[in-house]
Design a protein around this motif. Structure first.
Motif, PDB file in Angstrom:
ATOM      1  N   ASP A   2       0.797  -1.219   0.000  1.00  0.00           N
ATOM      2  CA  ASP A   2       0.000   0.000   0.000  1.00  0.00           C
ATOM      3  C   ASP A   2       0.832   1.273   0.000  1.00  0.00           C
ATOM      4  O   ASP A   2       0.290   2.357  -0.172  1.00  0.00           O
ATOM      5  CB  ASP A   2      -0.938   0.014   1.206  1.00  0.00           C
ATOM      6  N   GLY A   3       2.129   1.184   0.226  1.00  0.00           N
ATOM      7  CA  GLY A   3       2.954   2.386   0.266  1.00  0.00           C
ATOM      8  C   GLY A   3       2.491   3.304   1.386  1.00  0.00           C
ATOM      9  O   GLY A   3       1.993   2.862   2.425  1.00  0.00           O
ATOM     10  N   TYR A   5      -0.037   5.054   1.429  1.00  0.00           N
ATOM     11  CA  TYR A   5      -1.496   5.020   1.578  1.00  0.00           C
ATOM     12  C   TYR A   5      -1.893   4.304   2.873  1.00  0.00           C
ATOM     13  O   TYR A   5      -2.954   4.580   3.427  1.00  0.00           O
ATOM     14  CB  TYR A   5      -2.145   4.339   0.366  1.00  0.00           C
ATOM     15  N   ALA A   6      -1.046   3.424   3.355  1.00  0.00           N
ATOM     16  CA  ALA A   6      -1.328   2.717   4.599  1.00  0.00           C
ATOM     17  C   ALA A   6      -1.466   3.685   5.782  1.00  0.00           C
ATOM     18  O   ALA A   6      -2.074   3.346   6.796  1.00  0.00           O
ATOM     19  CB  ALA A   6      -0.227   1.693   4.883  1.00  0.00           C
ATOM     20  N   LYS A   8      -3.195   6.415   5.675  1.00  0.00           N
ATOM     21  CA  LYS A   8      -4.428   7.203   5.510  1.00  0.00           C
ATOM     22  C   LYS A   8      -5.321   7.170   6.752  1.00  0.00           C
ATOM     23  O   LYS A   8      -5.803   8.234   7.166  1.00  0.00           O
ATOM     24  CB  LYS A   8      -5.200   6.765   4.275  1.00  0.00           C
ATOM     25  N   ASN A 141      -6.139   1.404  -3.833  1.00  0.00           N
ATOM     26  CA  ASN A 141      -5.341   2.619  -3.711  1.00  0.00           C
ATOM     27  C   ASN A 141      -3.943   2.214  -3.267  1.00  0.00           C
ATOM     28  O   ASN A 141      -3.684   1.056  -2.979  1.00  0.00           O
ATOM     29  CB  ASN A 141      -5.966   3.572  -2.686  1.00  0.00           C
ATOM     30  N   GLY A 142      -3.065   3.190  -3.194  1.00  0.00           N
ATOM     31  CA  GLY A 142      -1.714   2.926  -2.730  1.00  0.00           C
ATOM     32  C   GLY A 142      -0.868   2.252  -3.784  1.00  0.00           C
ATOM     33  O   GLY A 142      -1.220   2.193  -4.957  1.00  0.00           O
ATOM     34  N   GLY A 146       2.023   5.822  -5.397  1.00  0.00           N
ATOM     35  CA  GLY A 146       0.655   6.327  -5.404  1.00  0.00           C
ATOM     36  C   GLY A 146       0.663   7.848  -5.284  1.00  0.00           C
ATOM     37  O   GLY A 146       1.706   8.503  -5.399  1.00  0.00           O
ATOM     38  N   THR A 148       0.407   9.962  -2.771  1.00  0.00           N
ATOM     39  CA  THR A 148       1.263  10.568  -1.752  1.00  0.00           C
ATOM     40  C   THR A 148       2.730  10.518  -2.161  1.00  0.00           C
ATOM     41  O   THR A 148       3.464  11.504  -2.009  1.00  0.00           O
ATOM     42  CB  THR A 148       1.057   9.866  -0.400  1.00  0.00           C
ATOM     43  N   THR A 177       3.083   0.873 -10.278  1.00  0.00           N
ATOM     44  CA  THR A 177       1.913   0.884  -9.402  1.00  0.00           C
ATOM     45  C   THR A 177       0.680   0.383 -10.147  1.00  0.00           C
ATOM     46  O   THR A 177      -0.104  -0.398  -9.607  1.00  0.00           O
ATOM     47  CB  THR A 177       1.677   2.299  -8.849  1.00  0.00           C
TER      48      THR A 177
END
Length: 190
Positions: A2-3, A5-6, A8, A141-142, A146, A148, A177
């Motif tokens: 998730d990069g 994004y984790a 969030k 997502n992520g 991503g 971010t 990605t």
């Protein structure tokens, strides 16, 4: 994978007070989407017009605000019972517009073909996720690069002046990605 994004859920909790204040004031979620695009445009202008490393602080602040608005718009709509299909459409269009507007700031720093390639690649992960959602899979997502991570790469370019290497990493990472998301969706839809 998730990069960033984790993070969030953690970030959303940090913005809960802001969300509550916006809800009390009756702020429209759509206005927050528009504000995010506006912050992206200002970040692009700072990237294009200010030399590195002077561009780093304004670009970082404006992109942090862009990410905050991207988090707040949907959360505010859910918190206040104002989710609509039009709002969801505007949210997606706003996110894509903000990504593209930020990358337009690189037109002053790199060859237009490289900026266009990076812009196209930056949209690929979302295209894959939206196609998967249209097919009935959960929205993904992520990933390695991503939204971010793309913002962080732009801040790196603003701080260092390394526009060409950053655009190359952004393009390759965004394509990766998209492939990661496609692989996950392929398995999900089997």
């Amino acid at each position: 994978m998730d990069g960033l994004y984790a993070l969030k859920p953690w970030y959303a909790r940090r913005l809960s007070g802001v969300r509550a204040a916006l809800a009390r004031r009756g702020v429209s979620p759509d206005a927050l989407t528009a504000a995010g695009v506006g912050c992206a445009a200002l970040a692009a202008a700072a990237l294009a017009w200010l030399p590195a490393p002077l561009a780093a602080l304004p670009v970082a602040v404006l992109l942090a605000a862009r990410l905050a608005f991207a988090n707040l718009d949907g959360a505010l709509a859910r918190d206040t019972g104002r989710t609509t299909r039009r709002g969801a459409l505007l949210n997606e269009l706003g996110d894509r517009a903000a990504d593209l507007v930020v990358l337009a700031g690189f037109l002053a720093l790199a060859a237009p073909w490289l900026v266009a390639l990076a812009a196209l690649a930056a949209t690929l992960p979302s295209w894959v996720s939206l196609a998967g959602a249209a097919a009935g899979a959960p929205r993904l997502n992520g990933g390695p690069v991503g939204k971010t991570e793309r913002c962080l790469l732009v801040v790196l370019a603003a701080a260092t002046g390394w526009a060409v290497p950053v655009l190359a990493v952004l393009a390759a990472g965004s394509a990766l990605t998209a492939l990661v998301r496609l692989g996950r969706l392929w398995g999900e839809l089997a």
